[in-house]
Design a protein around this motif. Structure first.
Motif, PDB file in Angstrom:
ATOM      1  N   SER A  54     -51.248 -24.433   8.738  1.00  0.00           N
ATOM      2  CA  SER A  54     -49.872 -24.932   8.632  1.00  0.00           C
ATOM      3  C   SER A  54     -49.908 -26.351   8.066  1.00  0.00           C
ATOM      4  O   SER A  54     -50.989 -26.951   7.946  1.00  0.00           O
ATOM      5  CB  SER A  54     -49.208 -24.971  10.014  1.00  0.00           C
ATOM      6  N   ALA A  55     -48.719 -26.889   7.779  1.00  0.00           N
ATOM      7  CA  ALA A  55     -48.654 -28.310   7.394  1.00  0.00           C
ATOM      8  C   ALA A  55     -48.937 -29.182   8.599  1.00  0.00           C
ATOM      9  O   ALA A  55     -49.460 -30.289   8.472  1.00  0.00           O
ATOM     10  CB  ALA A  55     -47.289 -28.642   6.809  1.00  0.00           C
ATOM     11  N   THR A  56     -48.594 -28.687   9.785  1.00  0.00           N
ATOM     12  CA  THR A  56     -48.827 -29.479  10.996  1.00  0.00           C
ATOM     13  C   THR A  56     -50.324 -29.708  11.200  1.00  0.00           C
ATOM     14  O   THR A  56     -50.757 -30.842  11.437  1.00  0.00           O
ATOM     15  CB  THR A  56     -48.208 -28.767  12.226  1.00  0.00           C
ATOM     16  N   LEU A  59     -51.572 -32.052   8.412  1.00  0.00           N
ATOM     17  CA  LEU A  59     -51.254 -33.474   8.663  1.00  0.00           C
ATOM     18  C   LEU A  59     -52.155 -34.057   9.751  1.00  0.00           C
ATOM     19  O   LEU A  59     -52.618 -35.193   9.654  1.00  0.00           O
ATOM     20  CB  LEU A  59     -49.780 -33.618   9.058  1.00  0.00           C
ATOM     21  N   SER A  80     -36.803 -35.950   8.331  1.00  0.00           N
ATOM     22  CA  SER A  80     -37.851 -34.951   8.137  1.00  0.00           C
ATOM     23  C   SER A  80     -37.798 -33.925   9.257  1.00  0.00           C
ATOM     24  O   SER A  80     -36.930 -33.987  10.132  1.00  0.00           O
ATOM     25  CB  SER A  80     -39.221 -35.643   8.124  1.00  0.00           C
ATOM     26  N   PHE A  81     -38.753 -33.020   9.236  1.00  0.00           N
ATOM     27  CA  PHE A  81     -38.925 -32.091  10.349  1.00  0.00           C
ATOM     28  C   PHE A  81     -39.799 -32.788  11.400  1.00  0.00           C
ATOM     29  O   PHE A  81     -40.711 -33.540  11.027  1.00  0.00           O
ATOM     30  CB  PHE A  81     -39.580 -30.795   9.842  1.00  0.00           C
ATOM     31  N   ALA A  83     -42.376 -32.320  12.991  1.00  0.00           N
ATOM     32  CA  ALA A  83     -43.845 -32.275  12.869  1.00  0.00           C
ATOM     33  C   ALA A  83     -44.396 -33.571  12.277  1.00  0.00           C
ATOM     34  O   ALA A  83     -45.494 -34.009  12.650  1.00  0.00           O
ATOM     35  CB  ALA A  83     -44.263 -31.091  11.997  1.00  0.00           C
ATOM     36  N   THR A  84     -43.659 -34.208  11.382  1.00  0.00           N
ATOM     37  CA  THR A  84     -44.128 -35.447  10.738  1.00  0.00           C
ATOM     38  C   THR A  84     -44.425 -36.529  11.773  1.00  0.00           C
ATOM     39  O   THR A  84     -45.409 -37.265  11.651  1.00  0.00           O
ATOM     40  CB  THR A  84     -43.069 -35.967   9.736  1.00  0.00           C
ATOM     41  N   VAL A 126     -42.437 -38.656   3.160  1.00  0.00           N
ATOM     42  CA  VAL A 126     -42.013 -37.260   3.129  1.00  0.00           C
ATOM     43  C   VAL A 126     -41.236 -37.005   1.842  1.00  0.00           C
ATOM     44  O   VAL A 126     -40.303 -37.751   1.528  1.00  0.00           O
ATOM     45  CB  VAL A 126     -41.102 -36.948   4.343  1.00  0.00           C
ATOM     46  N   ASP A 152     -46.379 -36.211   2.966  1.00  0.00           N
ATOM     47  CA  ASP A 152     -45.965 -34.989   3.640  1.00  0.00           C
ATOM     48  C   ASP A 152     -45.220 -34.179   2.588  1.00  0.00           C
ATOM     49  O   ASP A 152     -44.004 -34.317   2.409  1.00  0.00           O
ATOM     50  CB  ASP A 152     -45.089 -35.302   4.856  1.00  0.00           C
ATOM     51  N   ALA A 154     -44.904 -31.039   2.589  1.00  0.00           N
ATOM     52  CA  ALA A 154     -44.671 -29.714   3.191  1.00  0.00           C
ATOM     53  C   ALA A 154     -43.683 -28.900   2.361  1.00  0.00           C
ATOM     54  O   ALA A 154     -43.837 -27.692   2.211  1.00  0.00           O
ATOM     55  CB  ALA A 154     -44.164 -29.872   4.620  1.00  0.00           C
ATOM     56  N   CYS A 155     -42.674 -29.593   1.824  1.00  0.00           N
ATOM     57  CA  CYS A 155     -41.614 -28.889   1.082  1.00  0.00           C
ATOM     58  C   CYS A 155     -41.795 -28.963  -0.428  1.00  0.00           C
ATOM     59  O   CYS A 155     -40.910 -28.532  -1.169  1.00  0.00           O
ATOM     60  CB  CYS A 155     -40.262 -29.526   1.419  1.00  0.00           C
ATOM     61  N   SER A 176     -46.908 -27.120   3.236  1.00  0.00           N
ATOM     62  CA  SER A 176     -46.613 -26.030   4.171  1.00  0.00           C
ATOM     63  C   SER A 176     -46.327 -24.759   3.377  1.00  0.00           C
ATOM     64  O   SER A 176     -45.657 -24.809   2.349  1.00  0.00           O
ATOM     65  CB  SER A 176     -45.376 -26.357   5.018  1.00  0.00           C
ATOM     66  N   HIS A 178     -44.921 -22.118   5.167  1.00  0.00           N
ATOM     67  CA  HIS A 178     -44.039 -21.435   6.122  1.00  0.00           C
ATOM     68  C   HIS A 178     -42.978 -20.637   5.334  1.00  0.00           C
ATOM     69  O   HIS A 178     -42.667 -21.002   4.201  1.00  0.00           O
ATOM     70  CB  HIS A 178     -43.386 -22.535   7.000  1.00  0.00           C
ATOM     71  N   LYS A 181     -40.434 -22.093   2.959  1.00  0.00           N
ATOM     72  CA  LYS A 181     -40.869 -22.800   1.751  1.00  0.00           C
ATOM     73  C   LYS A 181     -40.837 -21.888   0.529  1.00  0.00           C
ATOM     74  O   LYS A 181     -40.828 -20.666   0.642  1.00  0.00           O
ATOM     75  CB  LYS A 181     -42.277 -23.374   1.938  1.00  0.00           C
ATOM     76  N   GLY A 188     -49.042 -21.197   7.138  1.00  0.00           N
ATOM     77  CA  GLY A 188     -50.153 -21.672   6.306  1.00  0.00           C
ATOM     78  C   GLY A 188     -49.881 -23.051   5.751  1.00  0.00           C
ATOM     79  O   GLY A 188     -48.763 -23.574   5.841  1.00  0.00           O
TER      80      GLY A 188
HETATM   81  C1  LIG Z   1     -41.401 -32.236   6.007  1.00  0.00           C
HETATM   82  C2  LIG Z   1     -42.131 -31.260   6.883  1.00  0.00           C
HETATM   83  N1  LIG Z   1     -43.304 -31.598   7.427  1.00  0.00           N
HETATM   84  C3  LIG Z   1     -43.995 -30.737   8.202  1.00  0.00           C
HETATM   85  C4  LIG Z   1     -43.523 -29.477   8.474  1.00  0.00           C
HETATM   86  C5  LIG Z   1     -44.322 -28.542   9.335  1.00  0.00           C
HETATM   87  O1  LIG Z   1     -44.748 -27.434   8.579  1.00  0.00           O
HETATM   88  P1  LIG Z   1     -45.498 -26.209   9.261  1.00  0.00           P
HETATM   89  O2  LIG Z   1     -44.435 -25.333   9.849  1.00  0.00           O
HETATM   90  O3  LIG Z   1     -46.212 -25.521   8.128  1.00  0.00           O
HETATM   91  O4  LIG Z   1     -46.429 -26.744  10.267  1.00  0.00           O
HETATM   92  C6  LIG Z   1     -42.300 -29.071   7.934  1.00  0.00           C
HETATM   93  C7  LIG Z   1     -41.767 -27.744   8.222  1.00  0.00           C
HETATM   94  O5  LIG Z   1     -40.655 -27.402   7.978  1.00  0.00           O
HETATM   95  C8  LIG Z   1     -41.586 -29.982   7.106  1.00  0.00           C
HETATM   96  O6  LIG Z   1     -40.421 -29.650   6.567  1.00  0.00           O
END
Ligand SMILES: Cc1ncc(COP(=O)(O)O)c(C=O)c1O
Length: 364
Positions: A54-56, A59, A80-81, A83-84, A126, A152, A154-155, A176, A178, A181, A188
């Motif tokens: 994942s992006a999580t 990161l 952001s989401f 997770a950042t 981000v 980041d 992710a998007c 990311s 997900h 995306k 992933g």
């Molecule tokens: C900006 C940003 N960072 C991190 C994430 C986390 O991604 P993941 O769900 O792949 O862990 C997301 C998920 O939407 C995101 O939008």
């Protein structure tokens, strides 16, 4: 129901490769993972790439590769989401929220400079909703202060600034895959970097701390398994092959919306000159006269799925209680933005029709 998202992959596209995986019994660390890894590298132009769950996790590993420790400060874009921020918090480091532009929704250079202290070890920029506008300006600042820049992204697969792809601008970048995306592998992610030291660290740490010596595993460090599977990699390979077409097609749909909403008071996220936006999410600021939440509810009742732009991290219950440092622009954007459905066969007309019906009936 007009759904918010639709994946750019169908079963038939991967059928043959999946049959091959199932009949060989080779589900992990195989030729597809290796190919997707190489494809990400050549697509972004970065020197090294790694696939993750994942992006999580990407990161988290990016922060570990630069040795972020307890009480280090990491400045992050506040829109952001979660997770950042979570990945910083999880390491015992301190997420420092930098406010964003009300136009691009990205970290403001002056807000970044205001937050830098001797404890600042990294900046996470981000690409808000896939938009990298302003990242090179942020890079100038991190270079000036000798701070690591993490993107980041992710998007942002498929986006670029000044012709340089996301994933090849910052010191380390994280994607990311997900299902929300543009490119999805179910779950992933990926990491890209041009830095050999970070790459060396990631190579070992992402494989349980192992290296291969004379054909045998030697566990030279402790490590993790955040690896992508063969099945996921097949999906990634197929979509990356058409990512530029997807980006062009999404920009066409975006232009349709922009044209139709030109006199409505809805204002689209600003994309700066020399930026390619993958239109990961098609986000508008709603006019003052419109109650965003009521609009989302109304559209849902009329079979159209929409959602907010994204979150003000400093304003989420956890971070507000812990740090009490809510950033006004990010808060405004969380409360006053809307994401519209954007993909190949979406009926823009239907969405706009229902939107206009709402505007006729209700005002704030
Ligand atoms: C900006 C940003 N960072 C991190 C994430 C986390 O991604 P993941 O769900 O792949 O862990 C997301 C998920 O939407 C995101 O939008």
């Amino acid at each position: 129901m007009i759904k918010l998202i639709k994946p750019y992959i169908n079963f038939n596209e991967v059928k043959e490769e999946l049959e091959d995986i199932f009949s060989s019994g080779w589900f992990t660390k195989g030729k597809n993972v290796e190919k997707f890894k190489q494809d990400i590298k050549s697509y972004t132009g970065a020197k090294h790439s790694f696939l993750t769950t994942s992006a999580t996790t990407a990161l988290t590993m990016a922060l570990k590769s630069i040795n972020i420790k307890k009480n280090d400060e990491v400045i992050i874009s506040d829109f952001s989401f979660p997770a950042t921020a979570n990945v910083v918090e999880d390491l015992g480091a301190i997420p420092v929220f930098a406010d964003v532009s009300l136009d691009t929704f990205n970290m403001l250079p002056e807000q970044l400079e205001k937050q830098i202290t001797p404890k600042t070890k990294a900046v996470i920029f981000v690409d808000a909703l896939g938009n990298p506008s302003g990242i090179h300006k942020i890079k100038e600042i991190t270079e000036k202060y000798n701070i690591v820049l993490i993107e980041d992204a992710a998007c942002a697969i498929g986006s670029s600034e000044f012709g340089i792809k996301c994933g090849n601008i910052a010191n380390i970048s994280c994607f990311s895959f997900h299902p929300r995306k543009l490119l999805t592998t179910g779950e992933g992610g990926a990491i890209t970097t041009n830095n050999d030291e970070y790459a060396k660290f990631l190579e070992v740490k992402l494989n349980h701390g192992a290296v291969v010596n004379h054909g045998k595993f030697d566990f030279i460090d402790y490590g993790y398994n955040y690896r992508m599977s063969e099945i996921q990699a097949v999906m990634g390979i197929k979509q990356l092959q058409k990512i530029d077409e997807i980006v062009i097609s999404r920009n066409k749909i975006k232009n349709e919306y922009v044209k139709k909403l030109s006199n409505s008071g809805f204002i689209i996220q600003t994309i700066c000159n020399k930026v390619t936006h993958n239109v990961q999410s098609l986000v508008f600021k709603v006019p003052e006269t419109v109650n965003r939440d009521k609009l989302i509810d109304y559209l849902k009742k009329h079979e159209i799925e929409t959602t907010l732009g994204t979150y003000c991290l400093s304003g989420t219950s956890y971070y507000k209680e812990k740090y009490n440092n809510v950033q006004p622009n990010a808060k405004y954007l969380q409360e006053n933005t809307i994401t519209f459905p954007c993909y190949e066969d979406v009926s823009v007309e239907q969405v706009i029709l229902e939107l206009e019906n709402y505007l006729e009936k209700y005002k704030k």
